[in-house]
Design an enzyme around this catalytic site. Structure first.
Site, PDB file in Angstrom:
ATOM      1  N   ARG A  80     -35.675  45.624  -5.010  1.00  0.00           N
ATOM      2  CA  ARG A  80     -34.712  46.247  -3.929  1.00  0.00           C
ATOM      3  C   ARG A  80     -35.484  46.507  -2.842  1.00  0.00           C
ATOM      4  NH1 ARG A  80     -31.636  51.434  -5.960  1.00  0.00           N
ATOM      5  NH2 ARG A  80     -30.566  50.068  -7.379  1.00  0.00           N
ATOM      6  N   ARG A 149     -34.254  57.640  -0.659  1.00  0.00           N
ATOM      7  CA  ARG A 149     -34.055  56.002  -0.677  1.00  0.00           C
ATOM      8  C   ARG A 149     -33.778  55.345   0.785  1.00  0.00           C
ATOM      9  NH1 ARG A 149     -32.229  54.684  -6.054  1.00  0.00           N
ATOM     10  NH2 ARG A 149     -33.342  56.132  -7.584  1.00  0.00           N
ATOM     11  N   LYS A 218     -33.796  61.109  -7.453  1.00  0.00           N
ATOM     12  CA  LYS A 218     -33.130  60.503  -6.153  1.00  0.00           C
ATOM     13  C   LYS A 218     -32.888  61.434  -5.000  1.00  0.00           C
ATOM     14  CE  LYS A 218     -30.737  57.530  -8.618  1.00  0.00           C
ATOM     15  NZ  LYS A 218     -29.761  56.362  -9.285  1.00  0.00           N
ATOM     16  N   LYS A 220     -30.646  60.853  -1.229  1.00  0.00           N
ATOM     17  CA  LYS A 220     -30.189  59.954  -0.370  1.00  0.00           C
ATOM     18  C   LYS A 220     -29.421  60.333   0.898  1.00  0.00           C
ATOM     19  CE  LYS A 220     -28.849  57.103  -4.259  1.00  0.00           C
ATOM     20  NZ  LYS A 220     -27.812  56.268  -5.033  1.00  0.00           N
ATOM     21  N   CYS A 439     -19.473  47.333  -8.476  1.00  0.00           N
ATOM     22  CA  CYS A 439     -21.104  47.432  -8.800  1.00  0.00           C
ATOM     23  C   CYS A 439     -21.709  46.201  -9.555  1.00  0.00           C
ATOM     24  CB  CYS A 439     -21.328  48.625  -9.719  1.00  0.00           C
ATOM     25  SG  CYS A 439     -20.878  48.474 -11.485  1.00  0.00           S
ATOM     26  N   CYS A 445     -27.679  45.183 -15.443  1.00  0.00           N
ATOM     27  CA  CYS A 445     -27.808  46.389 -15.570  1.00  0.00           C
ATOM     28  C   CYS A 445     -27.713  46.992 -17.048  1.00  0.00           C
ATOM     29  CB  CYS A 445     -26.421  47.217 -14.646  1.00  0.00           C
ATOM     30  SG  CYS A 445     -26.774  48.790 -14.741  1.00  0.00           S
ATOM     31  N   CYS A 484     -20.192  51.733 -15.287  1.00  0.00           N
ATOM     32  CA  CYS A 484     -20.385  53.062 -16.118  1.00  0.00           C
ATOM     33  C   CYS A 484     -19.986  54.078 -15.124  1.00  0.00           C
ATOM     34  CB  CYS A 484     -21.670  52.965 -16.848  1.00  0.00           C
ATOM     35  SG  CYS A 484     -23.072  53.323 -15.477  1.00  0.00           S
ATOM     36  N   CYS A 488     -22.268  53.584  -9.171  1.00  0.00           N
ATOM     37  CA  CYS A 488     -22.890  52.841  -8.136  1.00  0.00           C
ATOM     38  C   CYS A 488     -21.773  52.296  -7.017  1.00  0.00           C
ATOM     39  CB  CYS A 488     -23.719  51.939  -8.665  1.00  0.00           C
ATOM     40  SG  CYS A 488     -24.869  52.554  -9.931  1.00  0.00           S
TER      41      CYS A 488
HETATM   42 FE1  SRM Z   1     -26.972  52.885  -8.666  1.00  0.00          FE
HETATM   43  C1  SRM Z   1     -28.778  53.492 -11.452  1.00  0.00           C
HETATM   44  C2  SRM Z   1     -27.344  49.442  -9.061  1.00  0.00           C
HETATM   45  C3  SRM Z   1     -25.788  52.255  -5.544  1.00  0.00           C
HETATM   46  C4  SRM Z   1     -25.589  56.031  -8.682  1.00  0.00           C
HETATM   47  N1  SRM Z   1     -27.861  51.654  -9.997  1.00  0.00           N
HETATM   48  C5  SRM Z   1     -28.667  52.019 -11.196  1.00  0.00           C
HETATM   49  C6  SRM Z   1     -29.327  50.978 -11.942  1.00  0.00           C
HETATM   50  C7  SRM Z   1     -30.870  50.747 -11.335  1.00  0.00           C
HETATM   51  C8  SRM Z   1     -29.365  51.084 -13.238  1.00  0.00           C
HETATM   52  C9  SRM Z   1     -30.595  51.604 -13.984  1.00  0.00           C
HETATM   53  O1  SRM Z   1     -30.964  52.678 -13.532  1.00  0.00           O
HETATM   54  O2  SRM Z   1     -31.216  50.971 -14.779  1.00  0.00           O
HETATM   55  C10 SRM Z   1     -28.364  50.000 -11.382  1.00  0.00           C
HETATM   56  C11 SRM Z   1     -29.120  48.310 -11.290  1.00  0.00           C
HETATM   57  C12 SRM Z   1     -27.900  47.248 -11.419  1.00  0.00           C
HETATM   58  C13 SRM Z   1     -28.750  46.007 -11.209  1.00  0.00           C
HETATM   59  O3  SRM Z   1     -28.623  45.237 -12.346  1.00  0.00           O
HETATM   60  O4  SRM Z   1     -28.857  45.501 -10.140  1.00  0.00           O
HETATM   61  C14 SRM Z   1     -27.965  50.213 -10.310  1.00  0.00           C
HETATM   62  N2  SRM Z   1     -26.559  51.194  -7.415  1.00  0.00           N
HETATM   63  C15 SRM Z   1     -26.737  50.050  -7.972  1.00  0.00           C
HETATM   64  C16 SRM Z   1     -26.368  49.254  -6.719  1.00  0.00           C
HETATM   65  C17 SRM Z   1     -27.048  47.753  -6.857  1.00  0.00           C
HETATM   66  C18 SRM Z   1     -24.800  48.748  -7.075  1.00  0.00           C
HETATM   67  C19 SRM Z   1     -24.111  47.729  -6.080  1.00  0.00           C
HETATM   68  O5  SRM Z   1     -23.331  46.837  -6.776  1.00  0.00           O
HETATM   69  O6  SRM Z   1     -24.415  47.643  -5.051  1.00  0.00           O
HETATM   70  C20 SRM Z   1     -26.627  50.047  -5.583  1.00  0.00           C
HETATM   71  C21 SRM Z   1     -27.866  49.783  -4.967  1.00  0.00           C
HETATM   72  C22 SRM Z   1     -28.062  50.803  -4.095  1.00  0.00           C
HETATM   73  C23 SRM Z   1     -29.169  50.620  -3.019  1.00  0.00           C
HETATM   74  O7  SRM Z   1     -29.199  49.803  -2.410  1.00  0.00           O
HETATM   75  O8  SRM Z   1     -30.295  51.716  -3.047  1.00  0.00           O
HETATM   76  C24 SRM Z   1     -26.508  51.378  -6.320  1.00  0.00           C
HETATM   77  N3  SRM Z   1     -25.983  54.066  -7.319  1.00  0.00           N
HETATM   78  C25 SRM Z   1     -25.443  53.844  -6.307  1.00  0.00           C
HETATM   79  C26 SRM Z   1     -24.542  54.580  -5.531  1.00  0.00           C
HETATM   80  C27 SRM Z   1     -23.975  54.471  -4.293  1.00  0.00           C
HETATM   81  C28 SRM Z   1     -24.398  55.056  -3.269  1.00  0.00           C
HETATM   82  O9  SRM Z   1     -25.576  55.324  -3.248  1.00  0.00           O
HETATM   83  O10 SRM Z   1     -23.978  55.293  -2.096  1.00  0.00           O
HETATM   84  C29 SRM Z   1     -24.651  55.694  -6.744  1.00  0.00           C
HETATM   85  C30 SRM Z   1     -23.709  56.895  -6.467  1.00  0.00           C
HETATM   86  C31 SRM Z   1     -24.113  57.837  -5.325  1.00  0.00           C
HETATM   87  C32 SRM Z   1     -25.209  58.785  -6.095  1.00  0.00           C
HETATM   88  O11 SRM Z   1     -26.419  58.366  -6.372  1.00  0.00           O
HETATM   89  O12 SRM Z   1     -24.601  59.839  -6.526  1.00  0.00           O
HETATM   90  C33 SRM Z   1     -25.327  55.144  -7.485  1.00  0.00           C
HETATM   91  N4  SRM Z   1     -27.218  54.629  -9.802  1.00  0.00           N
HETATM   92  C34 SRM Z   1     -26.351  55.372  -9.767  1.00  0.00           C
HETATM   93  C35 SRM Z   1     -26.966  56.619 -10.913  1.00  0.00           C
HETATM   94  C36 SRM Z   1     -26.295  57.844 -11.115  1.00  0.00           C
HETATM   95  C37 SRM Z   1     -27.183  59.010 -10.362  1.00  0.00           C
HETATM   96  C38 SRM Z   1     -26.907  60.281 -10.952  1.00  0.00           C
HETATM   97  O13 SRM Z   1     -26.890  61.177  -9.916  1.00  0.00           O
HETATM   98  O14 SRM Z   1     -26.199  60.640 -11.929  1.00  0.00           O
HETATM   99  C39 SRM Z   1     -27.683  55.701 -11.684  1.00  0.00           C
HETATM  100  C40 SRM Z   1     -28.401  56.199 -13.123  1.00  0.00           C
HETATM  101  C41 SRM Z   1     -29.668  57.061 -12.896  1.00  0.00           C
HETATM  102  O15 SRM Z   1     -29.983  57.299 -11.572  1.00  0.00           O
HETATM  103  O16 SRM Z   1     -30.173  57.585 -13.914  1.00  0.00           O
HETATM  104  C42 SRM Z   1     -27.959  54.648 -10.925  1.00  0.00           C
HETATM  105 FE1  SF4 Z   2     -24.966  49.646 -13.758  1.00  0.00          FE
HETATM  106 FE2  SF4 Z   2     -23.286  52.049 -14.121  1.00  0.00          FE
HETATM  107 FE3  SF4 Z   2     -24.602  51.374 -11.728  1.00  0.00          FE
HETATM  108 FE4  SF4 Z   2     -22.600  49.780 -12.406  1.00  0.00          FE
HETATM  109  S1  SF4 Z   2     -22.120  51.752 -12.164  1.00  0.00           S
HETATM  110  S2  SF4 Z   2     -24.573  49.132 -11.610  1.00  0.00           S
HETATM  111  S3  SF4 Z   2     -23.048  49.704 -14.516  1.00  0.00           S
HETATM  112  S4  SF4 Z   2     -25.609  51.941 -13.551  1.00  0.00           S
END
Ligand code: SRM
Ligand code: SF4
Length: 576
Positions: A80, A149, A218, A220, A439, A445, A484, A488
């Site tokens: 990323r 980030r 993290k 943001k 997502c 993922c 899930c 995201c």
């Molecule tokens: Fe996310 C984890 C993809 C935006 C909340 N996110 C992940 C992971 C890395 C899974 C992992 O930890 O193994 C996913 C990788 C999937 C893959 O195969 O590529 C993943 N997140 C994404 C992306 C690619 C979704 C998308 O379809 O675009 C986004 C990449 C953002 C970026 O460029 O930096 C992405 N993730 C978000 C957002 C939206 C936002 O930030 O505006 C959120 C919700 C906002 C927030 O952070 O509260 C988000 N991702 C999470 C979480 C839950 C965090 C939490 O506080 O509980 C995880 C899991 C974790 O961190 O443990 C996670």
């Molecule tokens: Fe993976 Fe869950 Fe984020 Fe979708 S919402 S990319 S399933 S961690």
């Protein structure tokens, strides 16, 4: 508590120990990359790798078959980038395109945070992929991990002077909050080796902001420019609402504690919208953002990562106490927040002209996936555009793309390439399709419980058929799919959202507003597609028959009291 006054070693989470022992994010990543015996790296190094902008994954579609064949999983890496505000030059675009086709899976993925992810990179190609991004002047440092980030920002191209000022602050914020470790250069760019080789970090090395254990979780930051909340500013740990008068940037309202992640069945985890606590001028911005980060560094929960985000720190301390400590550390009181208004949090498709007479074309990219498929050669089309375009590209937080800064006499050439490569879907699509985000989920993922990106193309025609039946095909409705509850796609801000529970089963959540100011709530949990469609069919029928003029679907559901009461606060809170 100061940054050095950390909880006892016995009580901190494993991740804290890994960070603390990592010598500023080195671990044994370099050695692991050189090991030819496996396509993987060690578990601890994988956790540190995130700070460098990469995750080890495996293709989940192949897991079972490879297990049967007694092969190790099909390990591969996601990379990323950090692209503040989502702005890329055409030459940078071409660099990503080349990397995607040479070392990744031949696709580029625009994320919900306005940047690129590349999937399917093998261990042997990881270093050269990251080095090639750096050659194009794009870093991957801090794209993931317990740090600030990618900083996201509104892309609305109409108010160009003010947007330029906002973008300049976004870039400054991103650079100001970047980790200082030299490990990134050593590992990926063959930079200077530290004294004593890879075994040690030099005695002089330090992380002035983060310290040796970085943040608890993290962090943001997002900046929105009213009237468009395309950055979903209330979903950010630190959200900034730009206040603009007569095309001049006066400053930013400050919102703290937004976040989406939750865990099924654990009510101590929840999505939360940022709370507006005041206003700062531009010259106070960097100090304020740094101080919020420091407060979270020192006060955040380092024992339980499920409760480590800023939102939980704030709810534990109380919003007023958090604000008081922030002001004490800042050395000044925040001014009262200024009035602002958001119309929506989507993108405006098609051409718009800015105040300088330049043109911007917003294209819809389903789930942000740029690939070449029959009739839709999106990757090739954008490569062809990058070869002739002299402005910029801007990715949006809705996974879409703007061809920005086009002179009027270049529009026809861009339009022709857009049509030739099937990038012109935005001209024909239904209201719900234009506002759909999904997502990544399966197959890459590790956390996915259900399909998301791959399910969206199946689900949309079924929803469109229902909407058409009720005369609602053109109705703009925010649809968000997540595999899930991590959220995201920011699903808790969808007027309609599906949140994965198990293969083919989702929670159906409804009732967010159209501008990212109100969370939705679950109507039904763990249901299959037939049940989802049946619920929506009935609600669309009532919406079509009973709505007020210009009323959005989410607002109608709330006004008509068709949803269960919320379990947590769902509106943006503002304190003086
Ligand atoms: Fe996310 C984890 C993809 C935006 C909340 N996110 C992940 C992971 C890395 C899974 C992992 O930890 O193994 C996913 C990788 C999937 C893959 O195969 O590529 C993943 N997140 C994404 C992306 C690619 C979704 C998308 O379809 O675009 C986004 C990449 C953002 C970026 O460029 O930096 C992405 N993730 C978000 C957002 C939206 C936002 O930030 O505006 C959120 C919700 C906002 C927030 O952070 O509260 C988000 N991702 C999470 C979480 C839950 C965090 C939490 O506080 O509980 C995880 C899991 C974790 O961190 O443990 C996670
Ligand atoms: Fe993976 Fe869950 Fe984020 Fe979708 S919402 S990319 S399933 S961690």
């Amino acid at each position: 508590m100061s940054s050095t006054d950390t909880p006892s070693a016995a009580s901190v989470s494993d991740m804290e120990t890994i960070k603390s022992n990592s010598r500023f994010l080195r671990g044994s990543i370099a050695e692991g990359l050189r090991d030819p015996v496996t396509g993987a790296i060690s578990e601890d190094d994988n956790k540190l790798l995130k700070f460098h902008g990469s995750y080890q994954q495996d293709d989940r579609d192949l897991r079972e078959e490879r297990r049967r064949q007694k092969l190790e999983p099909a390990y591969q890496f996601m990379v990323r980038a950090c692209i503040a505000g989502g702005v890329l030059s055409p030459s940078q675009w071409l660099a990503f395109d080349q990397i995607a086709r040479t070392w990744a899976n031949g696709t580029l993925r625009i994320t919900t945070r306005q940047t690129f992810q590349l999937h399917g990179i093998l261990k042997r190609d990881l270093k050269r992929s990251i080095a090639a991004m750096n050659d194009a002047l794009i870093t991957t440092l801090a794209a993931c991990g317990d740090v600030n980030r990618n900083v996201v920002a509104s892309v609305n191209p109409l108010l160009s002077a003010a947007h330029d000022q906002v973008q300049a602050w976004v870039t400054k914020l991103a650079i100001h909050l970047r980790p200082q470790t030299r490990a990134y250069h050593e590992i990926w760019l063959d930079g200077e080796q530290v004294a004593g080789g890879e075994a040690a970090a030099p005695a002089t090395e330090s992380e002035p902001l983060y310290g040796p254990t970085y943040l608890p979780r993290k962090f943001k930051i997002g900046v929105a420019v009213p009237p468009i909340n395309d950055a979903d500013v209330f979903a950010q740990d630190l959200g900034l609402v730009a206040i603009i008068e007569d095309s001049a940037l006066l400053g930013f309202n400050v919102a703290v504690g937004g976040g989406m992640g939750a865990t099924h069945g654990d009510s101590s985890t929840y999505p939360r919208l940022g709370s507006v606590i005041g206003f700062v001028t531009p010259d106070q911005l960097l100090h304020t953002a740094t101080t919020v980060v420091e407060l979270q560094r020192d006060r955040g929960n380092r024992e339980d990562r499920r409760h480590a985000r800023l939102k939980y720190t704030i709810d534990r301390m109380g919003l007023a106490a958090f604000k008081a400590e922030l002001e004490e550390r800042l050395g000044f009181a925040l001014a009262p927040s200024r009035p602002y208004h958001f119309d929506h949090n989507g993108d405006r498709y098609g051409w718009t002209e800015d105040t300088n007479g330049r043109w911007h074309l917003t294209l819809q990219i389903e789930s942000g996936r740029l690939a070449d498929r029959p009739g839709q050669t999106l990757l090739s089309g954008l490569r062809a555009i990058a070869e002739v375009h002299r402005g910029e590209f801007r990715m949006t937080c809705n996974q879409n793309l703007i061809i920005a800064n086009v002179p009027a006499d270049e529009r026809a050439r861009i339009d022709a390439l857009v049509a030739e490569h099937g990038l012109d879907g935005y001209l024909r699509q239904s209201g719900i399709r234009r506002h759909a985000i999904a997502c990544v989920a399966l197959p890459t993922c590790a956390m996915a419980m259900a399909e998301s990106e791959r399910y969206l193309p199946e689900l949309l025609p079924r929803l469109e058929a229902l909407l058409d039946h009720h005369g609602l095909l053109g109705e703009p409705i925010l649809l968000r799919l997540s595999g899930c509850p991590n959220g995201c796609s920011r699903p808790y801000l969808g007027e309609i959202a599906l949140v994965g529970r198990a293969p083919g089963r989702y929670d159906l959540r409804l009732g967010a507003d159209f501008a990212g100011r109100r969370l939705n709530r679950p109507l039904r949990e763990n249901i299959d597609e037939a049940a989802i469609l049946a619920e929506l069919d009935a609600l669309f029928a009532r919406f079509a028959a009973e709505r007020n003029a210009a009323e959005h679907f989410g607002d109608f559901l709330v006004r008509s009291d068709l949803l269960p009461p919320p379990r947590h606060a769902i509106e943006v809170e503002t304190i003086a």
